[in-house]
Design a protein around this motif. Structure first.
Motif: not given
Length: 172
Positions: A21-24, A28-31, A36-38, A105-108
């Motif tokens: 849950l903490a990781s999600v 979510a904050i990063l998104l 870029n989460v990757s 699509a944005t990531m691609m």
């Protein structure tokens, strides 16, 4: 007199779900912030995984009179990672299916620009994008999340368990 051991799975799943849950929330904050989460900052989420593995193992040892074998630690760490993988995958499925359907699509598009900057030909870029799209459907995100967290979590657990183990003396 035999004493019962605490449930390995209940401790692991409790802290695995709390950590996931903490990781999600972190993801979510990063998104939402457009990060870029990757990228490298997204990999900071693995620190959350490690922290909750340690917390779960400490709790198990506390409930088990200070003892935890290497195998028990490995099991706890792997179950914590499984919880991260499942919740993380479900979160990304919901996010990419309902919150931001254009995410993939944005990531691609970003991937295409990076490949062009590396000097790849149009044919190579199209092949790479086709492969990327085939493995980045919302359902595949759940699968890759679970598999990825299990593999990485298992490897991390090998180390964390070795550090945290405290075997019960043989002749106690």
């Amino acid at each position: 007199m035999t004493e019962t051991q605490p449930s390995l799975s209940s401790v692991a799943l409790k802290y695995g779900l709390m950590g996931a849950l903490a990781s999600v929330v972190f993801t979510a904050i990063l998104l939402i912030a457009g990060v870029n989460v990757s990228g490298w900052i997204g990999s900071l989420g693995y620190l959350i995984l490690i922290a909750f593995m340690v917390i779960a193992m400490k709790e198990y040892k506390k409930q088990n009179h200070g003892y935890m074998s290497y195998g028990q630690g490995l099991g706890i760490g792997t179950l914590v990672a499984l919880a991260f993988g499942v919740l993380g995958g479900v979160f990304m499925y919901i996010y990419t299916s309902f919150v931001d359907p254009n995410y993939t699509a944005t990531m691609m598009d970003k991937q295409r620009i990076e490949l062009e900057e590396k000097g790849m030909s149009d044919e190579q870029i199209e092949q790479a994008i086709a492969i990327g799209e085939s493995v980045s459907s919302p359902v595949m995100m759940i699968v890759w999340s679970i598999v990825g967290y299990l593999v990485i979590g298992f490897l991390i657990s090998l180390i964390v368990s070795a550090v945290m183990k405290n075997n019960r003396p043989e002749f106690e």
